[in-house]
Write a protein that holds these residues in place. Structure first.
Motif, PDB file in Angstrom:
ATOM      1  N   LEU A 134      25.691  12.759  11.102  1.00 54.78           N
ATOM      2  CA  LEU A 134      25.122  13.048   9.787  1.00 54.78           C
ATOM      3  C   LEU A 134      26.039  13.860   8.887  1.00 54.78           C
ATOM      4  O   LEU A 134      25.911  13.806   7.675  1.00 54.78           O
ATOM      5  N   GLY A 135      26.962  14.602   9.448  1.00 57.45           N
ATOM      6  CA  GLY A 135      27.834  15.429   8.623  1.00 57.45           C
ATOM      7  C   GLY A 135      29.102  14.730   8.163  1.00 57.45           C
ATOM      8  O   GLY A 135      29.893  15.300   7.420  1.00 57.45           O
ATOM      9  N   GLN A 136      29.296  13.495   8.585  1.00 55.53           N
ATOM     10  CA  GLN A 136      30.539  12.794   8.252  1.00 55.53           C
ATOM     11  C   GLN A 136      30.383  11.993   6.970  1.00 55.53           C
ATOM     12  O   GLN A 136      29.377  11.342   6.763  1.00 55.53           O
ATOM     13  N   ARG A 137      31.398  12.080   6.121  1.00 57.81           N
ATOM     14  CA  ARG A 137      31.439  11.248   4.919  1.00 57.81           C
ATOM     15  C   ARG A 137      32.614  10.314   5.054  1.00 57.81           C
ATOM     16  O   ARG A 137      33.751  10.747   5.121  1.00 57.81           O
ATOM     17  N   ARG A 138      32.347   9.052   5.074  1.00 58.88           N
ATOM     18  CA  ARG A 138      33.417   8.070   5.246  1.00 58.88           C
ATOM     19  C   ARG A 138      33.939   7.543   3.926  1.00 58.88           C
ATOM     20  O   ARG A 138      35.039   7.065   3.857  1.00 58.88           O
ATOM     21  N   ASN A 139      33.130   7.601   2.908  1.00 57.53           N
ATOM     22  CA  ASN A 139      33.522   7.017   1.630  1.00 57.53           C
ATOM     23  C   ASN A 139      33.284   8.039   0.525  1.00 57.53           C
ATOM     24  O   ASN A 139      32.378   7.881  -0.291  1.00 57.53           O
TER      25      ASN A 139
ATOM     26  N   GLY B 299       0.823  -1.208   0.000  1.00 58.57           N
ATOM     27  CA  GLY B 299       0.000   0.000   0.000  1.00 58.57           C
ATOM     28  C   GLY B 299       0.853   1.253   0.000  1.00 58.57           C
ATOM     29  O   GLY B 299       1.956   1.271   0.555  1.00 58.57           O
ATOM     30  N   PRO B 300       0.347   2.320  -0.605  1.00 54.09           N
ATOM     31  CA  PRO B 300       1.137   3.552  -0.749  1.00 54.09           C
ATOM     32  C   PRO B 300       1.474   4.241   0.571  1.00 54.09           C
ATOM     33  O   PRO B 300       2.469   4.950   0.666  1.00 54.09           O
ATOM     34  N   ASP B 301       0.656   4.002   1.592  1.00 55.11           N
ATOM     35  CA  ASP B 301       0.909   4.636   2.879  1.00 55.11           C
ATOM     36  C   ASP B 301       1.949   3.883   3.710  1.00 55.11           C
ATOM     37  O   ASP B 301       2.325   4.319   4.791  1.00 55.11           O
ATOM     38  N   ARG B 302       2.450   2.749   3.173  1.00 56.25           N
ATOM     39  CA  ARG B 302       3.425   1.946   3.927  1.00 56.25           C
ATOM     40  C   ARG B 302       4.773   1.836   3.221  1.00 56.25           C
ATOM     41  O   ARG B 302       5.619   1.055   3.631  1.00 56.25           O
ATOM     42  N   VAL B 303       4.974   2.614   2.148  1.00 58.42           N
ATOM     43  CA  VAL B 303       6.221   2.561   1.388  1.00 58.42           C
ATOM     44  C   VAL B 303       6.734   3.991   1.207  1.00 58.42           C
ATOM     45  O   VAL B 303       5.996   4.871   0.792  1.00 58.42           O
ATOM     46  N   LEU B 304       7.969   4.192   1.528  1.00 61.55           N
ATOM     47  CA  LEU B 304       8.596   5.507   1.381  1.00 61.55           C
ATOM     48  C   LEU B 304       9.867   5.361   0.557  1.00 61.55           C
ATOM     49  O   LEU B 304      10.700   4.498   0.839  1.00 61.55           O
ATOM     50  N   ALA B 305      10.008   6.179  -0.451  1.00 61.03           N
ATOM     51  CA  ALA B 305      11.242   6.208  -1.248  1.00 61.03           C
ATOM     52  C   ALA B 305      11.788   7.630  -1.208  1.00 61.03           C
ATOM     53  O   ALA B 305      11.063   8.589  -1.462  1.00 61.03           O
ATOM     54  N   LEU B 306      13.049   7.739  -0.857  1.00 58.95           N
ATOM     55  CA  LEU B 306      13.718   9.038  -0.804  1.00 58.95           C
ATOM     56  C   LEU B 306      14.980   8.972  -1.641  1.00 58.95           C
ATOM     57  O   LEU B 306      15.704   7.980  -1.588  1.00 58.95           O
ATOM     58  N   PRO B 307      15.274  10.019  -2.383  1.00 59.41           N
ATOM     59  CA  PRO B 307      16.493  10.006  -3.199  1.00 59.41           C
ATOM     60  C   PRO B 307      17.751  10.223  -2.352  1.00 59.41           C
ATOM     61  O   PRO B 307      17.734  10.930  -1.343  1.00 59.41           O
ATOM     62  N   TYR B 308      18.827   9.608  -2.784  1.00 62.08           N
ATOM     63  CA  TYR B 308      20.106   9.763  -2.098  1.00 62.08           C
ATOM     64  C   TYR B 308      20.510  11.232  -2.047  1.00 62.08           C
ATOM     65  O   TYR B 308      21.098  11.695  -1.054  1.00 62.08           O
ATOM     66  N   GLU B 309      20.197  11.966  -3.092  1.00 63.32           N
ATOM     67  CA  GLU B 309      20.561  13.392  -3.141  1.00 63.32           C
ATOM     68  C   GLU B 309      19.979  14.160  -1.950  1.00 63.32           C
ATOM     69  O   GLU B 309      20.577  15.102  -1.458  1.00 63.32           O
ATOM     70  N   ARG B 310      18.811  13.741  -1.488  1.00 71.24           N
ATOM     71  CA  ARG B 310      18.211  14.371  -0.312  1.00 71.24           C
ATOM     72  C   ARG B 310      19.052  14.087   0.920  1.00 71.24           C
ATOM     73  O   ARG B 310      19.265  14.955   1.761  1.00 71.24           O
ATOM     74  N   LEU B 311      19.523  12.844   1.053  1.00 70.04           N
ATOM     75  CA  LEU B 311      20.389  12.496   2.176  1.00 70.04           C
ATOM     76  C   LEU B 311      21.653  13.344   2.144  1.00 70.04           C
ATOM     77  O   LEU B 311      22.090  13.861   3.173  1.00 70.04           O
TER      78      LEU B 311
ATOM     79  N   ALA C  34      22.115  16.295   0.690  1.00 67.20           N
ATOM     80  CA  ALA C  34      21.852  17.727   0.847  1.00 67.20           C
ATOM     81  C   ALA C  34      21.344  18.090   2.243  1.00 67.20           C
ATOM     82  O   ALA C  34      21.669  19.153   2.771  1.00 67.20           O
ATOM     83  N   ASP C  35      20.522  17.234   2.827  1.00 68.13           N
ATOM     84  CA  ASP C  35      19.885  17.533   4.111  1.00 68.13           C
ATOM     85  C   ASP C  35      19.763  16.256   4.942  1.00 68.13           C
ATOM     86  O   ASP C  35      18.675  15.697   5.082  1.00 68.13           O
ATOM     87  N   PRO C  36      20.880  15.764   5.494  1.00 68.71           N
ATOM     88  CA  PRO C  36      20.831  14.487   6.209  1.00 68.71           C
ATOM     89  C   PRO C  36      19.857  14.475   7.388  1.00 68.71           C
ATOM     90  O   PRO C  36      19.149  13.497   7.598  1.00 68.71           O
ATOM     91  N   LYS C  37      19.807  15.562   8.136  1.00 74.40           N
ATOM     92  CA  LYS C  37      18.910  15.597   9.294  1.00 74.40           C
ATOM     93  C   LYS C  37      17.454  15.535   8.831  1.00 74.40           C
ATOM     94  O   LYS C  37      16.645  14.784   9.381  1.00 74.40           O
TER      95      LYS C  37
END
Length: 171
Positions: free
Chosen positions: A94-99, A53-65, A67-70
């Motif tokens: 959230l501000g750390q990039r390891r790779n 069902g649409p109310d139980r699935v969330l897709a977010l783009p990596y670009e959002r992570l 740009a705005d990790p919090k």
């Protein structure tokens, strides 16, 4: 897709970007090549929506992570129906990039080293195999620090533009 190409070069691949993205087609392929169908996440997402069902699935783009990790984490927590705890959110690294992704300049230089000198699983027959190829790869990575940012940015934009052209209208 750009990240997949960069990982391919990191693994020792020597193909040019366009050749990697548009491999030859054979009636009976013996070696798996890059395939844009591997990125048809929209089809997988639609399948999950049908299942749950649409109310139980969330897709977010990596670009959002990126740009705005919090905000990214807050959106997931809210979607799950949980009240976000500010202290817990603040404690996340959230501000750390390891790779960090290599620059397009480093990828281009690495690809040339791979193509000519480095034997690997994805490039079993370099033009002139050389045991010192790994050292040359390190030299390319070091040289990357001295390349002007505007040059690296232009090369990255060119790489991403080529990917966009190949994938245009597909997803």
């Amino acid at each position: 897709i750009a990240s997949t190409y960069k990982q391919y070069v990191k693994a020792g691949g020597g193909l040019k970007l366009r050749t990697f993205l548009e491999p030859p087609t054979y009636a009976r392929p013996r070696i798996p090549h890059f395939d844009l169908r591997h990125f048809e996440y929209d089809r997988l997402f639609d399948h999950y929506v049908k299942l749950f069902g649409p109310d139980r699935v969330l897709a977010l783009p990596y670009e959002r992570l990126a740009a705005d990790p919090k905000g990214f984490v807050e959106q997931i927590v809210q979607f799950a129906g949980v009240a976000p705890e500010p202290a817990a959110l603040e404690a996340l690294p959230l501000g750390q990039r390891r790779n960090a992704s290599p620059s397009a300049f480093a990828v281009h230089g690495g690809r040339l080293v791979n193509r000519w000198f480095l034997a690997s699983d994805v490039n079993p027959a370099p033009i002139a195999p050389w045991r010192g190829a790994k050292g040359l790869q390190s030299l390319v990575a070091t040289a990357d620090r001295f390349v002007p940012e505007r040059t690296k940015n232009a090369m990255e934009a060119s790489l991403r533009q080529a990917v966009a052209e190949v994938a245009r209208g597909r997803y």
